[in-house]
Design an enzyme around this catalytic site. Structure first.
Site, PDB file in Angstrom:
ATOM      1  CE  LYS A 239      -2.205   2.566   2.907  1.00 10.43           C
ATOM      2  NZ  LYS A 239      -1.610   4.496   2.546  1.00 10.43           N
TER       3      LYS A 239
ATOM      4  CB  VAL B 128      -6.425   1.650   2.028  1.00 16.13           C
ATOM      5  CG1 VAL B 128      -5.763   0.506   1.458  1.00 16.13           C
ATOM      6  CG2 VAL B 128      -8.311   1.597   1.268  1.00 16.13           C
ATOM      7  N   GLY B 129      -5.008   0.997   5.174  1.00 16.42           N
ATOM      8  CA  GLY B 129      -4.141   0.489   5.704  1.00 16.42           C
ATOM      9  C   GLY B 129      -4.923  -0.318   6.577  1.00 16.42           C
TER      10      GLY B 129
ATOM     11  CD  GLU C  39      13.025  -0.466  10.877  1.00 14.76           C
ATOM     12  OE1 GLU C  39      12.984   0.581  10.484  1.00 14.76           O
ATOM     13  OE2 GLU C  39      13.316  -1.457  10.223  1.00 14.76           O
TER      14      GLU C  39
ATOM     15  CB  CYS D 252      12.958   8.016  10.070  1.00 13.83           C
ATOM     16  SG  CYS D 252      13.471   7.092   9.428  1.00 13.83           S
TER      17      CYS D 252
ATOM     18  CD  GLU E 202       9.631  11.937  12.706  1.00 15.77           C
ATOM     19  OE1 GLU E 202       8.697  11.132  12.436  1.00 15.77           O
ATOM     20  OE2 GLU E 202      10.518  10.354  12.691  1.00 15.77           O
TER      21      GLU E 202
HETATM   22  P1  NAD Z   1       2.057   7.435   8.851  1.00 20.97           P
HETATM   23  O1  NAD Z   1       2.471   7.302  10.646  1.00 20.97           O
HETATM   24  O2  NAD Z   1       0.938   9.089   8.653  1.00 20.97           O
HETATM   25  O3  NAD Z   1       1.672   7.041   7.595  1.00 20.97           O
HETATM   26  C1  NAD Z   1       2.991   5.805   6.580  1.00 20.97           C
HETATM   27  C2  NAD Z   1       1.449   4.992   6.035  1.00 20.97           C
HETATM   28  O4  NAD Z   1       0.740   4.336   6.866  1.00 20.97           O
HETATM   29  C3  NAD Z   1       1.156   5.230   4.556  1.00 20.97           C
HETATM   30  O5  NAD Z   1       0.840   4.938   3.886  1.00 20.97           O
HETATM   31  C4  NAD Z   1      -0.217   5.387   5.836  1.00 20.97           C
HETATM   32  O6  NAD Z   1      -1.379   5.626   4.534  1.00 20.97           O
HETATM   33  C5  NAD Z   1      -0.431   4.849   6.150  1.00 20.97           C
HETATM   34  N1  NAD Z   1      -1.615   4.583   7.787  1.00 20.97           N
HETATM   35  C6  NAD Z   1      -2.112   5.703   8.297  1.00 20.97           C
HETATM   36  N2  NAD Z   1      -2.743   5.492   8.920  1.00 20.97           N
HETATM   37  C7  NAD Z   1      -3.112   4.023   9.527  1.00 20.97           C
HETATM   38  C8  NAD Z   1      -3.190   2.577  10.717  1.00 20.97           C
HETATM   39  N3  NAD Z   1      -4.279   3.007  11.600  1.00 20.97           N
HETATM   40  N4  NAD Z   1      -3.281   1.845   9.898  1.00 20.97           N
HETATM   41  C9  NAD Z   1      -2.967   1.184   8.819  1.00 20.97           C
HETATM   42  N5  NAD Z   1      -1.997   2.105   7.991  1.00 20.97           N
HETATM   43  C10 NAD Z   1      -2.017   3.033   8.007  1.00 20.97           C
HETATM   44  O7  NAD Z   1       3.526   8.637   8.057  1.00 20.97           O
HETATM   45  P2  NAD Z   1       3.696   9.100   7.076  1.00 20.97           P
HETATM   46  O8  NAD Z   1       3.722  10.500   7.573  1.00 20.97           O
HETATM   47  O9  NAD Z   1       3.844   8.931   5.697  1.00 20.97           O
HETATM   48  O10 NAD Z   1       5.576   9.540   7.073  1.00 20.97           O
HETATM   49  C11 NAD Z   1       6.896   9.887   8.315  1.00 20.97           C
HETATM   50  C12 NAD Z   1       6.904   8.854   9.000  1.00 20.97           C
HETATM   51  O11 NAD Z   1       7.356   7.806   9.193  1.00 20.97           O
HETATM   52  C13 NAD Z   1       7.214   9.707  10.881  1.00 20.97           C
HETATM   53  O12 NAD Z   1       7.488   9.916  11.801  1.00 20.97           O
HETATM   54  C14 NAD Z   1       8.789   9.156  10.016  1.00 20.97           C
HETATM   55  O13 NAD Z   1      10.272   9.251  10.659  1.00 20.97           O
HETATM   56  C15 NAD Z   1       8.545   7.342   9.776  1.00 20.97           C
HETATM   57  N6  NAD Z   1       9.369   7.008   9.312  1.00 20.97           N
HETATM   58  C16 NAD Z   1       9.979   5.931   9.591  1.00 20.97           C
HETATM   59  C17 NAD Z   1      11.588   5.289   8.649  1.00 20.97           C
HETATM   60  C18 NAD Z   1      11.892   4.259   9.441  1.00 20.97           C
HETATM   61  O14 NAD Z   1      12.141   3.264   8.638  1.00 20.97           O
HETATM   62  N7  NAD Z   1      11.862   3.961  10.647  1.00 20.97           N
HETATM   63  C19 NAD Z   1      11.628   5.446   7.733  1.00 20.97           C
HETATM   64  C20 NAD Z   1      10.780   6.387   7.237  1.00 20.97           C
HETATM   65  C21 NAD Z   1      10.121   6.866   7.406  1.00 20.97           C
END
Ligand code: NAD
Length: 490
Positions: free
Chosen positions: A183, A220-221, A259, A293, A392
């Site tokens: 997704k 959808v997630g 992650e 991240c 963050e």
């Molecule tokens: P997010 O958590 O808002 O969303 C990530 C993904 O999860 C998206 O595809 C979103 O649609 C999906 N999602 C959201 N709510 C969900 C739910 N309840 N159930 C299932 N899926 C759901 O994060 P973001 O804003 O897209 O990305 C930024 C974040 O990602 C930052 O906190 C960053 O640190 C983290 N990040 C971590 C790593 C790592 O490897 N540790 C790498 C890159 C980014």
């Protein structure tokens, strides 16, 4: 100009199809604020169809056992990615806002090279380990341990490094023999849908083995996580969402691999070269506008050296170009969305409200009125419990803290719910390693060393995650263990 790679379809069971209700949503270029096209907006029916296809492909084809075929398919995928490299670069720039410079490293070239690492593992990994014959409570038994794929994997990704994270999950999961429903992130759908198209059109990966959903909605997630036919969730995103995923996965007790976020610190010891320390910090907050991240978004410098440090960071920033991400000389592009920009500006305001000093930047660059830009910003003088120190920010913002010696620096660095990464700088390498050993983080950089690579396990301590991506360990996340004992009669 090279054409963008766009696709407004999903990949379900080997077919490129629109969303079941025909729904689409707009894809916006964060540098121009223009709509560049649309993506399919997947429905609950699409989730069910994609999971059913992945389940059937796992249960009914020889994908999970044919190691050489999987390696071949992954090499085809890598070739397909490379064949369209120029179009990919333009697409990543257009939908992520990442400077094109970064597509020559972590945004494209490095993760694509990493597919080869997964392909090699698929065919060379020792899936059977002999334990030998032993006298057991049931007589003599010959024991061995098998490594088998976990099953259907739901891979859910964020928008900041979409190709990198999609490949860091999909390649080892496929190499291990799992089937995948990927997704994409709502803000970066084409990175996912075009990957789906390449798999469908340019590889022999069988129908149902790799499925792609794009959607504007987080539900959808959530539906994927809750689905009883999904065996494992491989998630990268915020810690807040990671917690929701653990809760949603609990009723079916599926494996979760997380992650998550970070608030990593660069520790500058009192014998460190201030110029090098400033360069490290300037690079961390400007590469992809601090939307990483694992970036070291805090600098912990010796008390009394803050002014010198800030001055040197300022000198470095003066030489780093911000602006149009298609320009190869630009290092700092826009943030990925207006929502993200507002979030970052909100943190900068919180620092002002909590008594911090905005030593550099702090606003929207006057010469970039279009695009979601924020000036590279350096904040000093905050207490350890200030919001901008603890949370963050995910933008081009450095928070500077002061330490009174090595132990205090370690305590400040570890004073975080996160534990993703960190760094130590010192003229004395052994001393730097002594400090690094005390950091509660999944990766650490000593004197500027770089750990990022396909063969290096990456992940977090504490609330930065569970499990490791990349390396042999990342591949093994997608394998179950089965202990087998056969009775020995004579
Ligand atoms: P997010 O958590 O808002 O969303 C990530 C993904 O999860 C998206 O595809 C979103 O649609 C999906 N999602 C959201 N709510 C969900 C739910 N309840 N159930 C299932 N899926 C759901 O994060 P973001 O804003 O897209 O990305 C930024 C974040 O990602 C930052 O906190 C960053 O640190 C983290 N990040 C971590 C790593 C790592 O490897 N540790 C790498 C890159 C980014």
């Amino acid at each position: 100009m090279t054409a963008l790679m766009s696709d407004d379809r999903l990949l379900i069971d080997g077919k490129l199809v629109p969303a079941s209700d025909g729904g689409t949503y707009e894809n916006i270029n964060p540098a121009t604020e223009q709509v560049i096209g649309v993506a399919a907006d997947a429905t609950a029916d699409d989730v069910n169809a994609a999971v059913a296809a992945a389940r059937r492909a796992f249960d009914e084809t020889d994908w999970s056992t044919n190691h050489a075929f999987r390696a071949k398919c992954l090499r085809q995928l890598q070739a397909a990615l490379l064949k369209h490299a120029d179009e990919w670069r333009q697409t990543i720039v257009a939908e992520v806002g990442a400077p094109i410079l970064l597509t020559h490293s972590a945004q494209f070239d490095v993760p694509v090279a990493g597919v080869e690492f997964a392909a090699n593992l698929a065919e060379t990994y020792q899936y059977r380990q002999e334990l030998g014959v032993a006298d057991t409570v049931a007589g003599k038994s010959n024991r061995f341990v098998l490594r088998e794929p976990v099953g259907v994997v739901a891979a859910i990704v964020p928008w900041n490094f979409p190709i990198q994270i999609q490949l860091a999950k999909s390649a080892p999961a496929l190499a291990a023999g799992c089937t995948v429903v990927l997704k994409g992130a709502p803000a970066t759908p084409w990175s996912a849908s075009v990957l789906g198209r390449l798999v469908a059109e340019e590889t022999d990966i069988p129908a149902g083995v790799f499925n792609v959903l794009t959607s504007s909605r987080n539900e959808v997630g959530q539906a994927l996580v809750e689905h009883p036919d999904v065996d494992m969730v491989s998630f990268t995103g915020s810690t807040e969402t990671g917690k929701k995923i653990m809760v949603a996965a609990a009723p079916t007790l599926k494996k979760v691999f997380l992650e998550l976020g970070g608030k990593s610190a660069s520790i500058v010891l009192d014998d460190a070269d201030m110029g090098v320390a400033a360069m490290v910090s300037a690079f961390n907050i400007t590469a992809h506008s601090g939307q990483g991240c694992a970036i070291q978004s805090r600098a912990i410098v010796p008390r009394g050296k803050v002014d010198e440090f800030v001055e040197q960071v300022g000198a470095m920033l003066a030489g780093i170009k911000q602006g149009d991400p298609t320009d190869p000389s630009v290092m700092v592009g826009p943030l990925c969305s207006e929502a993200q920009r507002q979030r970052v500006l909100g943190y900068i305001q919180s620092a002002r409200d909590e008594g911090g000093t905005i030593a550099i930047g702090g606003g929207v660059p006057a010469d970039l009125p279009v695009g979601y830009y924020v000036e590279p910003t350096v904040i000093t003088g905050l207490a350890p419990d200030a919001k901008a120190v603890r949370e963050e920010i995910f933008g081009p913002v450095l928070v500077v803290q002061e330490h009174d010696g090595d132990d205090h620096a370690i305590a400040l660095a570890n004073d975080s719910i996160y534990g993703l990464s960190g760094g130590v700088l010192s003229a004395d390498n052994e001393r730097a390693h002594r400090v690094a050993a005390k950091l509660r983080t999944g990766t650490v950089s000593v004197n500027g060393g770089m750990w990022y690579g396909a063969d290096v396990p990456f992940g977090g301590y504490k609330q930065s995650g569970i499990g490791r991506e990349s390396g042999v360990q990342g591949f093994e996340e997608y394998l179950e263990l089965k202990a087998v004992a056969e009775g020995v009669t004579e």
